[in-house]
Write an enzyme that holds these catalytic residues in place. Structure first.
Site, PDB file in Angstrom:
ATOM      1  N   SER A 174      65.852  33.223  37.524  1.00  0.00           N
ATOM      2  CA  SER A 174      65.123  34.464  37.806  1.00  0.00           C
ATOM      3  C   SER A 174      66.047  35.658  37.882  1.00  0.00           C
ATOM      4  O   SER A 174      65.606  36.797  37.756  1.00  0.00           O
ATOM      5  CB  SER A 174      64.429  34.358  39.162  1.00  0.00           C
ATOM      6  OG  SER A 174      63.528  33.305  39.165  1.00  0.00           O
ATOM      7  N   ASN A 233      62.567  41.325  37.412  1.00  0.00           N
ATOM      8  CA  ASN A 233      62.849  41.036  38.822  1.00  0.00           C
ATOM      9  C   ASN A 233      63.684  42.118  39.491  1.00  0.00           C
ATOM     10  O   ASN A 233      63.636  42.273  40.716  1.00  0.00           O
ATOM     11  CB  ASN A 233      63.484  39.655  38.975  1.00  0.00           C
ATOM     12  CG  ASN A 233      62.428  38.562  38.928  1.00  0.00           C
ATOM     13  OD1 ASN A 233      61.242  38.842  39.135  1.00  0.00           O
ATOM     14  ND2 ASN A 233      62.839  37.349  38.643  1.00  0.00           N
ATOM     15  N   GLU A 262      61.481  36.971  29.053  1.00  0.00           N
ATOM     16  CA  GLU A 262      62.708  37.769  28.896  1.00  0.00           C
ATOM     17  C   GLU A 262      63.775  36.889  28.237  1.00  0.00           C
ATOM     18  O   GLU A 262      64.052  35.785  28.725  1.00  0.00           O
ATOM     19  CB  GLU A 262      63.227  38.225  30.267  1.00  0.00           C
ATOM     20  CG  GLU A 262      62.380  39.301  30.905  1.00  0.00           C
ATOM     21  CD  GLU A 262      62.881  39.700  32.300  1.00  0.00           C
ATOM     22  OE1 GLU A 262      62.833  40.890  32.618  1.00  0.00           O
ATOM     23  OE2 GLU A 262      63.298  38.811  33.084  1.00  0.00           O
ATOM     24  N   HIS A 275      63.504  33.459  30.270  1.00  0.00           N
ATOM     25  CA  HIS A 275      62.885  33.630  31.590  1.00  0.00           C
ATOM     26  C   HIS A 275      61.366  33.801  31.479  1.00  0.00           C
ATOM     27  O   HIS A 275      60.887  34.841  31.024  1.00  0.00           O
ATOM     28  CB  HIS A 275      63.521  34.843  32.299  1.00  0.00           C
ATOM     29  CG  HIS A 275      63.003  35.055  33.683  1.00  0.00           C
ATOM     30  ND1 HIS A 275      62.867  36.294  34.255  1.00  0.00           N
ATOM     31  CD2 HIS A 275      62.571  34.172  34.627  1.00  0.00           C
ATOM     32  CE1 HIS A 275      62.383  36.163  35.472  1.00  0.00           C
ATOM     33  NE2 HIS A 275      62.196  34.893  35.716  1.00  0.00           N
TER      34      HIS A 275
HETATM   35  N1  3HC Z   1      45.017  26.477  30.224  1.00  0.00           N
HETATM   36  C1  3HC Z   1      44.910  27.366  29.225  1.00  0.00           C
HETATM   37  N2  3HC Z   1      44.675  28.686  29.426  1.00  0.00           N
HETATM   38  C2  3HC Z   1      44.523  29.110  30.691  1.00  0.00           C
HETATM   39  C3  3HC Z   1      44.630  28.232  31.783  1.00  0.00           C
HETATM   40  C4  3HC Z   1      44.873  26.867  31.509  1.00  0.00           C
HETATM   41  N3  3HC Z   1      44.991  25.984  32.480  1.00  0.00           N
HETATM   42  N4  3HC Z   1      44.448  28.937  32.911  1.00  0.00           N
HETATM   43  C5  3HC Z   1      44.263  30.222  32.554  1.00  0.00           C
HETATM   44  N5  3HC Z   1      44.301  30.312  31.212  1.00  0.00           N
HETATM   45  C6  3HC Z   1      44.124  31.520  30.423  1.00  0.00           C
HETATM   46  C7  3HC Z   1      42.751  32.115  30.641  1.00  0.00           C
HETATM   47  O1  3HC Z   1      41.774  31.473  29.843  1.00  0.00           O
HETATM   48  C8  3HC Z   1      42.981  33.534  30.207  1.00  0.00           C
HETATM   49  O2  3HC Z   1      43.073  33.601  28.805  1.00  0.00           O
HETATM   50  P1  3HC Z   1      42.514  34.880  27.981  1.00  0.00           P
HETATM   51  O3  3HC Z   1      43.379  36.032  28.423  1.00  0.00           O
HETATM   52  O4  3HC Z   1      42.715  34.495  26.561  1.00  0.00           O
HETATM   53  O5  3HC Z   1      41.117  35.015  28.408  1.00  0.00           O
HETATM   54  C9  3HC Z   1      44.387  33.794  30.771  1.00  0.00           C
HETATM   55  O6  3HC Z   1      44.996  32.514  30.892  1.00  0.00           O
HETATM   56  C10 3HC Z   1      44.358  34.463  32.142  1.00  0.00           C
HETATM   57  O7  3HC Z   1      43.525  33.735  32.965  1.00  0.00           O
HETATM   58  P2  3HC Z   1      42.501  34.495  33.923  1.00  0.00           P
HETATM   59  O8  3HC Z   1      41.919  35.682  33.186  1.00  0.00           O
HETATM   60  O9  3HC Z   1      41.558  33.509  34.497  1.00  0.00           O
HETATM   61  O10 3HC Z   1      43.442  35.020  34.976  1.00  0.00           O
HETATM   62  P3  3HC Z   1      43.057  35.317  36.448  1.00  0.00           P
HETATM   63  O11 3HC Z   1      42.074  36.419  36.499  1.00  0.00           O
HETATM   64  O12 3HC Z   1      42.744  34.061  37.198  1.00  0.00           O
HETATM   65  O13 3HC Z   1      44.459  35.841  36.945  1.00  0.00           O
HETATM   66  C11 3HC Z   1      46.765  35.776  36.984  1.00  0.00           C
HETATM   67  C12 3HC Z   1      45.505  34.958  37.002  1.00  0.00           C
HETATM   68  C13 3HC Z   1      46.953  36.405  35.613  1.00  0.00           C
HETATM   69  C14 3HC Z   1      47.900  34.781  37.227  1.00  0.00           C
HETATM   70  C15 3HC Z   1      46.684  36.874  38.092  1.00  0.00           C
HETATM   71  O14 3HC Z   1      46.388  36.267  39.312  1.00  0.00           O
HETATM   72  C16 3HC Z   1      47.957  37.619  38.180  1.00  0.00           C
HETATM   73  O15 3HC Z   1      48.234  38.522  37.414  1.00  0.00           O
HETATM   74  N6  3HC Z   1      48.778  37.217  39.144  1.00  0.00           N
HETATM   75  C17 3HC Z   1      50.125  37.750  39.247  1.00  0.00           C
HETATM   76  C18 3HC Z   1      51.039  36.862  38.481  1.00  0.00           C
HETATM   77  C19 3HC Z   1      52.387  37.465  38.340  1.00  0.00           C
HETATM   78  O16 3HC Z   1      52.625  38.651  38.483  1.00  0.00           O
HETATM   79  N7  3HC Z   1      53.327  36.585  38.040  1.00  0.00           N
HETATM   80  C20 3HC Z   1      54.721  36.966  37.913  1.00  0.00           C
HETATM   81  C21 3HC Z   1      55.421  36.593  39.159  1.00  0.00           C
HETATM   82  S1  3HC Z   1      57.104  37.019  39.075  1.00  0.00           S
HETATM   83  C22 3HC Z   1      57.809  35.712  38.333  1.00  0.00           C
HETATM   84  O17 3HC Z   1      57.214  34.734  37.985  1.00  0.00           O
HETATM   85  C23 3HC Z   1      59.270  35.837  38.085  1.00  0.00           C
HETATM   86  C24 3HC Z   1      60.030  34.747  38.779  1.00  0.00           C
HETATM   87  O18 3HC Z   1      61.356  34.794  38.250  1.00  0.00           O
HETATM   88  C25 3HC Z   1      60.098  34.891  40.288  1.00  0.00           C
END
Ligand code: 3HC
Length: 284
Positions: A120, A191, A153, A141
Site C-alpha cells: 500500500s 494512499n 497503480e 497496487h
Molecule cells: N462479482 C462480480 N462483480 C461484482 C461483485 C462480485 N462478487 N460484487 C460487486 N460487483 C460489481 C457490481 O456488479 C458492480 O458492477 P457494475 O459497475 O458493472 O454495475 C460493481 O462491482 C460495483 O458494485 P456495487 O455497485 O454493488 O457497489 P456498491 O454500491 O455495493 O459499493 C463499493 C461498493 C464500490 C465498494 C463502495 O462501497 C465503495 O466505494 N467503497 C469504498 C471502497 C474504497 O474506497 N476502497 C479503496 C480503499 S483504499 C485501498 O484499498 C488501498 C489500500 O492500499 C489500503
C-alpha cells in the site's frame, strides 16, 4: 510476455479479491499463505465472491465453476511459485516480512518470473533490492475490494525495467482495470492523498469537534465521497491504516503523524469491520 498463470501469496482480503478477479479474466491462479487454515478461509471468501457475482447476474453457473477451477490452493510455497509468470505478494505491510518472503520465493521461481507487490505504501526499490532480479520487481497496487475498484497503480521502482512495467500494465488491463503509473514514493498517489484526508478526519474526532457519524456524513454529502473517511478506514482495516500512516509519517514528516486515536484503537484490538469495531460498531 503475456501473464497466463500467477501465484498469489497472501490469502487475506486483497489476495483473495485479486485471485478472484484474475480467475474471472482467464488467468490460472495458485494461492498460498503461511497456514492451511488461512488458505481455506481465503477459498471460502472467494466462493462467497463467486456466489455474490452469480446473484448479481455478473456470472452464470458455468462461468462460476470455471473461475473456481482456475484457482489452485497450495500450502507449499515452492509448488505455488515454481511455474508462474508473475508472483503477486499481498502479505502484511512490513518491509522485512516482504523482503524475506521475496528472498525465499526467489529460490523457487523461474528466472523470468515477475515479482509484483501489492504494498500500500512501502518502497518498491527497497523490496527489489532484497532480490537478485531488481529489474523484474514492480508495484501492482489494487484497491479493496479488488474485483470492484477500477484502479490499479503501477509503481515503478528505481531499478524496475520498462519491459516489466509494460507487462505489469498489460496484466492489470487484462483484469479489466484502469492503470496509472507512479514513481516509487511513500503511499504512491492514492494512499498519500487518502492518508492526509483520513488523518484530518481522525484529528477532528480526536479533538472532539464532531462525532464519527457526522464526519462521515459530512464527507459523503458535502464532498460526494461514496463512504465517509472513518468508515473507509474501518473497511480497509485500522492496522493497515496505521501501517500506511507510519510510512507516510517517516517519509513526509509531522503533518502525517499518526493520530493517537488511531493508535489507541489498534492497540485495543479494534481493527474496524473485520474485528466488529473501529470508529463505528459492526454486527458480524
Ligand atoms: N462479482 C462480480 N462483480 C461484482 C461483485 C462480485 N462478487 N460484487 C460487486 N460487483 C460489481 C457490481 O456488479 C458492480 O458492477 P457494475 O459497475 O458493472 O454495475 C460493481 O462491482 C460495483 O458494485 P456495487 O455497485 O454493488 O457497489 P456498491 O454500491 O455495493 O459499493 C463499493 C461498493 C464500490 C465498494 C463502495 O462501497 C465503495 O466505494 N467503497 C469504498 C471502497 C474504497 O474506497 N476502497 C479503496 C480503499 S483504499 C485501498 O484499498 C488501498 C489500500 O492500499 C489500503
Amino acid at each position: 510476455m503475456e501473464i497466463k498463470r500467477i501465484a498469489v501469496v497472501g490469502a487475506g482480503a486483497m489476495g483473495t479479491g485479486i485471485a478472484y478477479q484474475a480467475a474471472r479474466f482467464g488467468v490460472e491462479v495458485n494461492l498460498t499463505d503461511v497456514k492451511e487454515e488461512y488458505i481455506n478461509n481465503g477459498i471460502s471468501k472467494i466462493k462467497g465472491f463467486v456466489k455474490d457475482g452469480v446473484q448479481r447476474g455478473k456470472l452464470d453457473l458455468k462461468e462460476a465453476k470455471v473461475i473456481l477451477d482456475r484457482i489452485h490452493k497450495t500450502p507449499d510455497l515452492e509448488a505455488c511459485v515454481k511455474d508462474v509468470d508473475l508472483v503477486l505478494e499481498a502479505v502484511f505491510e512490513d518491509m522485512k516480512v516482504k523482503q524475506e518472503l521475496f528472498k525465499k520465493i526467489e529460490t523457487f521461481a523461474g528466472p523470468d518470473t515477475i515479482f509484483a507487490t501489492n504494498t500500500s505504501s512501502l518502497s518498491i526499490t527497497e523490496i527489489a533490492a532484497s532480490t537478485k532480479r531488481p529489474a523484474k520487481v514492480v508495484g501492482v497496487h489494487f484497491f479493496n475490494p479488488a474485483y470492484t475498484m477500477k484502479l490499479v497503480e503501477i509503481v515503478v521502482g528505481k531499478t524496475t525495467s520498462e519491459e516489466t512495467v509494460e507487462t505489469a500494465t498489460k496484466f492489470a488491463q487484462k483484469l479489466d482495470k484502469t492503470t496509472v503509473r507512479c514513481k516509487d514514493s511513500a503511499g504512491f498517489i492514492v494512499n498519500r492523498i487518502l492518508g492526509a484526508l483520513m488523518g484530518e478526519a481522525f484529528k477532528i474526532l480526536q479533538e472532539g469537534l464532531a462525532t464519527a457519524e457526522d464526519i462521515d456524513t459530512a464527507m459523503q454529502l458535502g464532498a460526494n465521497h461514496p463512504v465517509g473517511p472513518l468508515t473507509l478506514a474501518d473497511y480497509v482495516g485500522l492496522d493497515i491504516a496505521r501501517a500506511v500512516a507510519e510510512t507516510l509519517h517517516r517519509a513526509y514528516g509531522d503533518c502525517y503523524a499518526t493520530p493517537k486515536i488511531l493508535v489507541g484503537l489498534v492497540e485495543s484490538g479494534k481493527l474496524g469491520m473485520k474485528s466488529g469495531e473501529g470508529f463505528h460498531k459492526y454486527t458480524k
